[in-house]
Structure formats: C-alpha cells, structure tokens
Scaffold this active site. Structure first.
Site, mmCIF file in Angstrom:
data_model
loop_
_atom_site.group_PDB
_atom_site.id
_atom_site.type_symbol
_atom_site.label_atom_id
_atom_site.label_comp_id
_atom_site.label_asym_id
_atom_site.label_seq_id
_atom_site.Cartn_x
_atom_site.Cartn_y
_atom_site.Cartn_z
ATOM 1 N N CYS A 74 30.817 45.340 36.749
ATOM 2 C CA CYS A 74 31.111 46.620 37.755
ATOM 3 C C CYS A 74 32.511 48.017 36.677
ATOM 4 O O CYS A 74 33.638 47.760 36.491
ATOM 5 C CB CYS A 74 31.836 46.649 39.382
ATOM 6 S SG CYS A 74 31.996 48.164 40.269
ATOM 7 N N CYS A 94 34.817 50.209 39.158
ATOM 8 C CA CYS A 94 35.594 48.940 39.610
ATOM 9 C C CYS A 94 36.268 48.995 38.600
ATOM 10 O O CYS A 94 37.519 49.171 39.110
ATOM 11 C CB CYS A 94 34.986 47.525 39.873
ATOM 12 S SG CYS A 94 33.590 47.841 40.858
ATOM 13 N N ASP A 95 36.090 48.365 37.379
ATOM 14 C CA ASP A 95 37.115 47.541 36.452
ATOM 15 C C ASP A 95 36.732 49.136 35.079
ATOM 16 O O ASP A 95 38.206 48.185 34.243
ATOM 17 C CB ASP A 95 36.504 46.727 35.738
ATOM 18 C CG ASP A 95 36.306 45.601 36.480
ATOM 19 O OD1 ASP A 95 37.650 46.073 37.734
ATOM 20 O OD2 ASP A 95 35.611 44.840 36.877
#
Ligand code: NAP
Length: 333
Positions: A147, A150-151
């Site tokens: 992701c 997200c990261d």
C-alpha cells in the site's frame, strides 16, 4: 437481541433479521445497501476493516463519474455517508461463516454473534497477491509493502522498487515518485499492462525507471529491506540491486475464506461466478465487486454490480415474500 454499532451513535441498534446483509463495505457493498434501502428493504453492511475496501488504499481516483479527481478515502467516506443517510446500518466485525437455510441466510461473526437475512451479498473484495519469494514475509512492514498511500511516507528521498505492470503498480509508482528519490518499476515482461493514461504519466516522470523482463528472486536485508535479487527471465541472469523498500502490486486474490467454496462456482483463480443478476448458484446469495469473476475491476463496475444485485434481490426475494405474507394475512382475516 440488539447490538451496538461500533463507530456509530451508541443509540443506534441493530436488528437480528434483515432483508439484505452485505459482507464488505467497499463500493459494491455500499451501492447494494443504497439500492436495497431505496427498494424498501432493510440492509446491514458488515465490514471487518474500514469501510471503502481497496478504495481506501488508492491515493487519487480519476475515473469515477462526477469527480474529476478525488482521494480514494474521501470517496469512500462520501459513499458511506450516503448509505447511512438513507438508513443502511453498519456493523464492524469479521465474518467467520455463512449458512444458507431454506428460508433465510445466517451470517456468523467471529465474536459469535449471528445475523439472519432473506438475501446475502458477498462483497468481500480481494487482497493483494503475494509474490511468494524468500524474504517477502519476513520483511513485510520492514520495507515490503502492499500500500503506497499507507507506507509511502517512510521512503522520502529513498530508492524503492515497485513490482508489477498493471494499473495499480503504475499508478502507485507515480504516487511514490513524488516522495521517493528513485522508483524502479520491475516488470516480468517488456510491456506494461496498465492503461495508456497511467503509462504515459509514468514515462513522463524522470525519477521513474524501468527494469524489464525481470522478476524478484529474493528480498534481502538485516533489520529491514536492503536489496533485491532480480532474475532476467530472458537470459536467466541474476543480479543483486540495493533498494530501501519494495512495493508489491501483482494482482489480487479473492477474499472467500469464510465461504465453503465447494458450494459456489468459481473461476480458476477462485473468483465467484454469477449470472447476469449477480446471483451465485446458491439462491439468494449474490457476489458483487472485486470478488466476482469479471473483466473490468473498477469502482464504477463494483457500484454497478451492487445496484443490479440489490434490485434483483428486492424484486425476486423480498417483495415476493412480502406479497405472499400479505395474501396469507388476508386469508387469515
Ligand atoms: P493486474 O491488472 O492483474 O496486474 C498485475 C500485474 O502484476 C501484471 O502486470 C502482471 O504481469 C504482474 N504479475 C502478476 N503476478 C506476478 C508475479 N508473480 N511476479 C511478477 N509480476 C506479476 O492487477 P492490479 O494492477 O492490482 O489491478 C487489479 C484490477 O484493478 C485490474 O482490473 C485493474 O484494472 C483495476 N484497477 C484499476 C485502477 C484504475 O482504473 N484507476 C487502478 C487500480 C486497479 P503481466 O502483465 O505479465 O500479467
């Protein structure tokens, strides 16, 4: 028996029996809820994580009509608000099992709670496919990610690899190119599968580079990812290259862990096969969105699946049983 809705007004109560229960709160599930409610049915959406499904993992959505450009998370939140506004109920929990009895369906949650319904929509979507190479599991969340939104922020000014050549890989590589110093798209062929628009955006970016005809053999590191061992599939040559992180976008696997899959018809990858009304071979159980065997997996096609399924369910099962009930009541009077 009544239950509190997690994350919602504590005064809200859930019923034990619904016309439609929807497993999965992505675009397919939310659309199914809206169409069910507008058709006069009661609807409960059960979601194990945050509502919105894969949409939440997408940075920007640019192909959903009415929104030239919108954050995936924002679209997801607007969809949920829309469903709640019309009276859809939400329950946060993980479905462990479903059962199909003659007159009703049963949905068993991991905390032992059981909901019942006349019809059931499986909208549980899919999970990112794993590469299955050495080091992938060990370094997940230590440099291996599925992701970008997200990261991605962990890789500011770093060098990252993106594996895959589909829409997700190319879109997310463009997203990462605004954070990381260098992004290498590593693809097993010499042509991308992604749509032309996304390809052009990636080719325009100076800090996106391509490693063609190559697959990852191993992900190496100590505390976190430090390098990838790559194999050229044409020559068989192996080389090790330093990377700070690796984002894997090599497709999807259907989330059907709570189903007795032998009761359903699936394609070779395990996606559920339905008829044109989205109904599986189990009467009153529908499959909608990414879980379904289909050509085009988009938010817009997921939303369409939900609309078709709920419209059919209301017509075939919910109004049908209501009409029968009315007739019986009249006879009794
Ligand atoms: P996808 O379209 O199935 O692409 C997967 C990519 O990974 C392909 O390029 C494939 O290579 C490669 N691949 C598969 N297994 C591999 C392996 N073991 N090792 C190395 N490479 C591997 O998956 P996706 O990109 O996740 O997209 C899923 C669906 O969502 C698609 O229908 C897509 O169109 C849709 N989607 C749409 C949008 C959008 O419209 N904005 C955004 C994201 C996703 P090959 O090309 O050689 O098969």
């Amino acid at each position: 028996m009544f239950f509190n809705v997690e994350g919602q007004n504590k005064k809200d109560k859930l019923k034990e029996f619904y016309d439609v229960i929807i497993i999965g709160g992505g675009p397919a599930g939310i659309s199914a809820a809206i169409y069910a409610i507008q058709g006069g049915a009661s609807a409960l959406v059960i979601e194990k994580a945050i509502e919105g499904g894969q949409m939440n993992l997408t940075d920007i959505v640019e192909n959903y009509p009415g929104f030239k450009s919108i954050k995936g998370q924002e679209l997801s939140s607007l969809m949920k608000q829309h469903a709640v506004h019309f009276g859809a109920e939400f329950y946060s929990g993980e479905v462990k099992e479903i059962k199909s009895e003659e007159d009703f369906k049963e949905v068993i949650i991991d905390n032992g709670i059981i909901f019942k319904s006349k019809t059931l929509m499986i909208a549980s979507g899919s999970n990112p496919k794993k590469l299955g190479v050495k080091g992938e599991k060990e370094f997940t969340s230590k440099g291996v990610s599925y992701c970008a939104s997200c990261d991605g922020h962990f890789f500011k000014d770093k060098k990252v690899a993106v594996i895959g050549g589909g829409n997700t890989a190319v879109e997310e590589a463009v997203y990462l190119s605004n954070i990381a110093r260098e992004v290498y798209i590593i693809h097993r062929r010499d042509k991308l599968r992604a749509d032309k628009l996304y390809q052009e955006r990636a080719f325009e970016k100076e800090n996106i580079k391509f490693i063609w005809n190559s697959v990852v053999e191993e992900i190496k590191g100590k505390e976190k990812v430090q390098s990838l061992v790559l194999k050229n599939v044409k020559t068989g040559e192996l080389k090790e290259e330093l990377f700070d992180g690796v984002f894997i976008f090599v497709g999807l696997v259907p989330e059907t862990s709570f189903l007795d899959i032998n009761n359903f018809e699936t394609d070779e990858y395990g996606f559920l096969i339905t008829d044109k009304n989205m109904e599986t071979r189990v009467k009153g159980i529908y499959a909608i969105g990414d879980i379904r065997h289909k050509e085009i997996r988009q938010i817009v096609t997921a939303v369409a699946d939900g609309a078709i399924a709920s419209s059919h369910a209301v017509r075939e099962y919910i109004n049908e049983t209501r009409n029968k009930q009315v007739k019986i009541d009249k006879i009794e009077i």
